[in-house]
Design a protein around this motif. Structure first.
Motif, mmCIF file in Angstrom:
data_model
loop_
_atom_site.group_PDB
_atom_site.id
_atom_site.type_symbol
_atom_site.label_atom_id
_atom_site.label_comp_id
_atom_site.label_asym_id
_atom_site.label_seq_id
_atom_site.Cartn_x
_atom_site.Cartn_y
_atom_site.Cartn_z
ATOM 1 N N LEU A 76 45.057 39.195 26.191
ATOM 2 C CA LEU A 76 46.082 38.982 25.245
ATOM 3 C C LEU A 76 46.656 38.066 24.545
ATOM 4 C CD1 LEU A 76 48.297 38.907 28.529
ATOM 5 C CD2 LEU A 76 48.935 40.433 26.515
ATOM 6 N N ILE A 77 45.701 36.660 24.570
ATOM 7 C CA ILE A 77 45.305 36.075 23.371
ATOM 8 C C ILE A 77 44.563 36.461 22.262
ATOM 9 C CG2 ILE A 77 43.918 33.828 22.760
ATOM 10 C CD1 ILE A 77 44.845 33.045 25.861
ATOM 11 N N ARG A 78 43.937 37.557 22.471
ATOM 12 C CA ARG A 78 42.962 38.150 21.295
ATOM 13 C C ARG A 78 44.101 38.629 20.846
ATOM 14 N NH1 ARG A 78 39.029 38.828 25.490
ATOM 15 N NH2 ARG A 78 39.809 41.459 25.516
ATOM 16 N N GLY A 79 45.250 39.464 21.032
ATOM 17 C CA GLY A 79 45.823 40.625 20.442
ATOM 18 C C GLY A 79 46.455 41.723 21.289
ATOM 19 N N GLU A 80 45.349 42.140 22.147
ATOM 20 C CA GLU A 80 45.410 43.460 22.614
ATOM 21 C C GLU A 80 46.841 43.209 23.463
ATOM 22 O OE1 GLU A 80 42.041 44.303 24.844
ATOM 23 O OE2 GLU A 80 41.091 43.180 23.835
ATOM 24 N N LYS A 81 47.273 44.614 23.492
ATOM 25 C CA LYS A 81 48.425 44.869 24.318
ATOM 26 C C LYS A 81 48.105 46.029 25.900
ATOM 27 C CE LYS A 81 51.653 44.016 20.668
ATOM 28 N NZ LYS A 81 51.922 43.138 21.074
ATOM 29 N N PHE A 82 48.656 45.813 26.868
ATOM 30 C CA PHE A 82 48.319 46.825 27.407
ATOM 31 C C PHE A 82 50.143 47.239 27.691
ATOM 32 C CE2 PHE A 82 45.779 42.854 28.271
ATOM 33 C CZ PHE A 82 45.046 43.510 28.514
ATOM 34 N N ASP A 83 49.946 48.724 28.536
ATOM 35 C CA ASP A 83 51.475 49.227 29.500
ATOM 36 C C ASP A 83 52.059 49.137 30.758
ATOM 37 O OD1 ASP A 83 49.496 50.522 31.034
ATOM 38 O OD2 ASP A 83 49.372 51.786 30.126
ATOM 39 N N LYS A 84 52.709 49.599 30.946
ATOM 40 C CA LYS A 84 53.733 48.583 31.875
ATOM 41 C C LYS A 84 53.066 49.759 33.248
ATOM 42 C CE LYS A 84 57.663 47.037 30.990
ATOM 43 N NZ LYS A 84 59.082 47.351 30.982
ATOM 44 N N THR A 85 51.833 49.841 33.667
ATOM 45 C CA THR A 85 51.482 50.755 34.505
ATOM 46 C C THR A 85 51.516 49.205 35.893
ATOM 47 O OG1 THR A 85 50.738 52.479 33.659
ATOM 48 C CG2 THR A 85 50.002 51.979 35.857
ATOM 49 N N VAL A 86 51.918 49.852 36.675
ATOM 50 C CA VAL A 86 50.366 48.380 37.881
ATOM 51 C C VAL A 86 49.559 48.896 38.033
ATOM 52 C CG1 VAL A 86 51.525 47.248 40.331
ATOM 53 C CG2 VAL A 86 53.784 47.969 38.792
ATOM 54 N N VAL A 87 48.848 47.940 38.465
ATOM 55 C CA VAL A 87 46.795 47.809 38.542
ATOM 56 C C VAL A 87 47.116 47.373 39.997
ATOM 57 C CG1 VAL A 87 44.854 47.617 38.042
ATOM 58 C CG2 VAL A 87 46.658 47.164 36.250
ATOM 59 N N HIS A 88 47.044 48.621 40.504
ATOM 60 C CA HIS A 88 46.375 48.731 42.255
ATOM 61 C C HIS A 88 44.831 48.444 41.757
ATOM 62 C CE1 HIS A 88 50.413 49.561 42.407
ATOM 63 N NE2 HIS A 88 50.551 51.120 42.358
ATOM 64 N N PRO A 89 44.845 47.086 42.934
ATOM 65 C CA PRO A 89 43.326 47.475 43.647
ATOM 66 C C PRO A 89 42.750 48.213 44.231
ATOM 67 C CG PRO A 89 43.556 44.869 43.570
ATOM 68 C CD PRO A 89 44.820 46.031 43.045
ATOM 69 N N GLU A 90 40.884 49.164 43.961
ATOM 70 C CA GLU A 90 40.208 50.344 45.266
ATOM 71 C C GLU A 90 40.498 48.692 46.470
ATOM 72 O OE1 GLU A 90 37.085 51.636 44.944
ATOM 73 O OE2 GLU A 90 37.893 52.283 42.803
ATOM 74 N N GLU A 91 41.446 49.649 47.565
ATOM 75 C CA GLU A 91 41.841 48.594 49.128
ATOM 76 C C GLU A 91 41.239 49.956 49.873
ATOM 77 O OE1 GLU A 91 44.939 45.514 47.706
ATOM 78 O OE2 GLU A 91 45.165 47.571 48.389
ATOM 79 N N GLY A 92 40.477 49.168 51.218
ATOM 80 C CA GLY A 92 39.933 49.638 52.536
ATOM 81 C C GLY A 92 40.374 49.338 53.996
ATOM 82 N N VAL A 93 40.719 49.600 54.710
ATOM 83 C CA VAL A 93 41.218 50.497 55.924
ATOM 84 C C VAL A 93 39.700 49.680 57.211
ATOM 85 C CG1 VAL A 93 41.694 50.830 58.417
ATOM 86 C CG2 VAL A 93 42.344 51.776 55.771
ATOM 87 N N PHE A 94 39.527 48.794 57.677
ATOM 88 C CA PHE A 94 38.510 47.954 58.696
ATOM 89 C C PHE A 94 39.092 48.445 60.441
ATOM 90 C CE2 PHE A 94 38.370 46.412 54.458
ATOM 91 C CZ PHE A 94 37.516 46.590 53.945
ATOM 92 N N ASP A 95 38.041 48.409 60.905
ATOM 93 C CA ASP A 95 38.741 48.475 61.715
ATOM 94 C C ASP A 95 37.320 48.542 63.159
ATOM 95 O OD1 ASP A 95 36.966 51.364 61.731
ATOM 96 O OD2 ASP A 95 38.669 52.678 62.048
ATOM 97 N N MET A 96 37.255 48.473 64.409
ATOM 98 C CA MET A 96 36.966 48.407 65.185
ATOM 99 C C MET A 96 35.291 49.127 64.948
ATOM 100 S SD MET A 96 39.075 48.817 68.728
ATOM 101 C CE MET A 96 39.763 50.792 68.183
ATOM 102 N N ASP A 97 35.424 50.641 65.268
ATOM 103 C CA ASP A 97 33.835 51.135 65.044
ATOM 104 C C ASP A 97 34.127 52.232 63.399
ATOM 105 O OD1 ASP A 97 33.454 50.952 67.602
ATOM 106 O OD2 ASP A 97 34.862 51.868 68.537
ATOM 107 N N GLY A 98 34.659 52.123 62.904
ATOM 108 C CA GLY A 98 34.714 52.603 61.146
ATOM 109 C C GLY A 98 34.935 54.615 61.833
ATOM 110 N N GLY A 99 35.249 54.948 60.093
ATOM 111 C CA GLY A 99 34.880 56.819 60.416
ATOM 112 C C GLY A 99 36.047 56.947 60.516
ATOM 113 N N ILE A 100 36.899 56.936 60.705
ATOM 114 C CA ILE A 100 38.723 56.965 61.371
ATOM 115 C C ILE A 100 39.051 57.609 59.348
ATOM 116 C CG2 ILE A 100 40.769 57.184 61.742
ATOM 117 C CD1 ILE A 100 39.187 56.862 63.553
ATOM 118 N N ASP A 101 39.314 58.538 59.309
ATOM 119 C CA ASP A 101 39.639 59.621 58.159
ATOM 120 C C ASP A 101 41.425 59.408 57.824
ATOM 121 O OD1 ASP A 101 39.561 60.800 56.182
ATOM 122 O OD2 ASP A 101 38.289 62.598 56.913
ATOM 123 N N LEU A 102 41.124 59.059 57.129
ATOM 124 C CA LEU A 102 42.702 58.954 56.666
ATOM 125 C C LEU A 102 43.346 60.021 54.959
ATOM 126 C CD1 LEU A 102 43.170 55.086 56.974
ATOM 127 C CD2 LEU A 102 43.376 56.977 58.984
#
Length: 330
Positions: A287-313
């Motif tokens: 932004l300081i350099r003058g660049e612009k962004f759209d109004k899309t909400v950026v969602h980071p990649e996120e995981g699921v963690f459990d006891m044994d792994g391998g549950i397909d969601l």
């Protein structure tokens, strides 16, 4: 002598220009409070990222879970004529007027974590947040798919949903995702739904009440890990075994939840990262350099963690918590 005087003037002018260009970029941050381990990690990450940046200065305000404190802080930021504002709203509604004042002051606004319901009516330069509806869907889907994996997919089970702060976008989004996903798993019977306000103490209190008033609870869906951890204390005090007598699915994926999963007292946690510094700093630099962004909400990649792994969601497979606990930053 005249040449010397001219050189002095030129040097003074250069010093003046250098001093002006070295003026700190002032970034203000209105945070809702410190209700959970997730929030503390979020605050520390953003503060460290901004305070550690050469030439930047942070103005920080902790609203202590009160909307009126945040409104006051935002108006103070306007009065101080800060360069950028980072904003996380304690609830979704009631921000139209003060955020329009931020716009009128022409201070670039960055929305962090929770997106206000007036977002389509105001100007903001960027937004970063979790996909709360998807997180809520993943909580129910994990429970349903896990029960299938242990041969209980066709057995009626009683489920309770411990919601976060009423009106917060994290609560409304996760509840929407929870309830939509329940339609896909008809054997999950909702027998309790109440706010624990995203805190460990209230999570414990709500669970204590449920254990006294509901005959049988098979699955707890807690909309953050702190409430789940509080509920674990209540379950133990009632003489039950958390993680076995009651399946527990949290959200946020804080380190304490990983510890509980490895200990066998919690079954799964859905990730919602608090680490936004790595997104916010490059955005402000751009932004300081003058660049612009759209109004899309950026969602980071996120995981699921459990006891044994391998549950397909569907959108993601779960990962065994014990395999990655050493890498957790919060």
């Amino acid at each position: 002598m005249k040449k010397l005087f001219a050189l002095v003037l030129v040097f003074a002018l250069l010093v003046s220009i250098s001093a002006a260009s070295a003026k700190d970029v002032v970034v203000a941050f209105s945070q809702i409070g410190q209700e959970s381990d997730w929030r503390t990690a979020n605050t520390d990450d953003l503060r460290n990222a901004i305070e550690g940046h050469a030439g930047w200065k942070l103005v920080y305000d902790d609203a202590q879970q009160k909307q009126e404190n945040q409104i006051k802080a935002l108006r103070n930021f306007i009065t101080q004529d800060v360069d950028y504002i980072l904003f996380t709203g304690v609830v979704s509604t009631g921000w139209d007027e003060v955020l329009k004042e931020v716009n009128e002051a022409e201070i670039p606004l960055l929305l962090i974590d929770r997106i206000p319901d007036c977002a389509d009516k105001i100007d903001y330069v960027a937004a970063f947040g979790g996909d709360f509806v998807e997180e809520g869907r993943r909580q129910i889907a994990w429970a349903g798919e896990y029960l299938k994996s242990i041969g209980k997919g066709d057995v009626d089970v009683n489920i309770v949903i411990m919601e976060g702060t009423t009106g917060a976008s994290a609560q409304t989004g996760r509840t929407e995702g929870n309830l939509k996903a329940l339609k896909e798993y008809p054997h999950l019977k909702l027998v309790g739904q109440q706010s624990g306000n995203f805190t460990r103490a209230e999570g414990q209190a709500v669970m204590e009440s449920w254990l006294k008033s509901i005959d049988k609870i098979d699955v707890l869906i807690a909309q953050n890990d702190d409430m789940a951890l509080g509920a674990i204390d209540a379950i133990k005090a009632a003489g039950k075994v958390p993680g076995k007598d009651i399946i527990i699915v949290g959200c946020d994926s804080v380190k304490a939840a990983f510890d509980a999963i490895v200990a066998g007292e919690m079954n799964a946690t859905i990730e919602c990262t608090p680490l936004y510094g790595k997104f916010v700093v490059p955005t402000i630099e751009a932004l300081i350099r003058g660049e612009k962004f759209d109004k899309t909400v950026v969602h980071p990649e996120e995981g699921v963690f459990d006891m044994d792994g391998g549950i397909d969601l569907g959108t993601v497979k779960s990962i065994k918590a014990a395999d990655v606990i050493a890498t957790r930053q919060y």
